[in-house]
Design an enzyme around this catalytic site. Structure first.
Site, PDB file in Angstrom:
ATOM      1  N   TYR A 142       0.846  -1.204   0.000  1.00 22.07           N
ATOM      2  CA  TYR A 142       0.000   0.000   0.000  1.00 22.07           C
ATOM      3  C   TYR A 142       0.880   1.252   0.000  1.00 22.07           C
ATOM      4  CZ  TYR A 142      -3.716   3.237   1.380  1.00 22.07           C
ATOM      5  OH  TYR A 142      -4.610   4.284   1.439  1.00 22.07           O
ATOM      6  N   LYS A 146       1.140   4.216  -2.824  1.00 22.36           N
ATOM      7  CA  LYS A 146       0.776   5.595  -2.513  1.00 22.36           C
ATOM      8  C   LYS A 146       1.965   6.540  -2.683  1.00 22.36           C
ATOM      9  CE  LYS A 146      -3.609   5.183  -1.664  1.00 22.36           C
ATOM     10  NZ  LYS A 146      -4.620   5.913  -2.472  1.00 22.36           N
TER      11      LYS A 146
END
Length: 238
Positions: A142, A146
């Site tokens: 993740y 990002k």
């Protein structure tokens, strides 16, 4: 940019942050809101144009750009979190997260940049995360996706400046949505996040630090990674 009478497309609009963005756009007087989701039947709000769109499907992205040629504001909100670490995690899950959280907004930006340019420039808003600047052992995929989305935001801001397109990134910690329901920690309300994001479009701000977590992480970028990790978890009661 004044959102009154604007035409806006929101991805991941069927729940959480996306659904709140749609509602607040309506309240601000947007002329038309395209509410996009992988399953258009899950769009429950009224007074919008539901659009079936999987941002990982290049064909669907191209079709959306052709169908929504009047868009002036693109909000890249759709995203996933699989809880996959980078070293021992399933590579397919890592790729799925990168495909959704980085390549998805990239596809949308590439497809809609000419549309925005033809309609006066407009704006792109990317919903990113404080984890673009910070990670933990179980959030490697993740955080990587990002961090890439942050670079995408800064790069496209420079690339699209000549056509007058304003690009803004929104960073936050935990939001009180289904994605974070299993985490016991302070969370920002989706309504507060949506308000800060839309205010940035209207004010011309380039970056939003929507909560204390985001402000703390950004302020610690001068620290070495281990010290930053320890500082953040200490501040958050971890």
């Amino acid at each position: 940019m004044d959102l009154r009478n604007a035409v806006v497309l929101v991805t991941g609009a069927n729940r959480g942050i996306g659904a709140e963005l749609v509602e607040q756009l309506k309240e601000r007087g947007a002329a038309k809101v395209y509410a996009a989701a992988r399953d258009a039947a899950t769009i429950r709000t009224t007074g919008v144009h539901a659009l079936e769109l999987d941002i990982t499907d290049a064909g669907q992205v191209a079709a959306a750009a052709a169908a929504a040629g009047d868009v002036q504001v693109l909000i890249n909100n759709a995203g996933i979190s699989t809880g996959t670490p980078l070293v021992a995690g399933d590579e397919a899950e890592i790729r799925r997260e990168m495909d959704t959280n980085f390549y998805g907004p990239l596809r949308m930006t590439r497809a809609f940049a000419p549309v925005l340019g033809a309609n006066g420039g407009g704006a792109i808003l990317n919903v990113i995360s404080a984890l673009s600047w910070f990670t933990s052992p179980t959030a490697g995929a993740y955080a990587a996706s990002k961090a890439a989305a942050w670079a995408l935001t800064d790069s496209t801001r420079l690339e699209l400046a000549a056509q007058g397109t304003h690009v803004v990134g929104v960073h936050m910690g935990l939001v009180d949505t289904d994605m974070a329901k299993g985490v016991q920690a302070p969370k920002i309300a989706p309504s507060d996040l949506a308000r800060a994001a839309l205010d940035a479009i209207e004010s011309g701000a380039q970056e939003v630090l929507a909560d204390e977590w985001a402000r703390l992480v950004k302020s610690g970028l001068n620290l070495d990674p281990q010290a930053r990790y320890e500082q953040i978890f200490a501040a958050l009661g971890g």
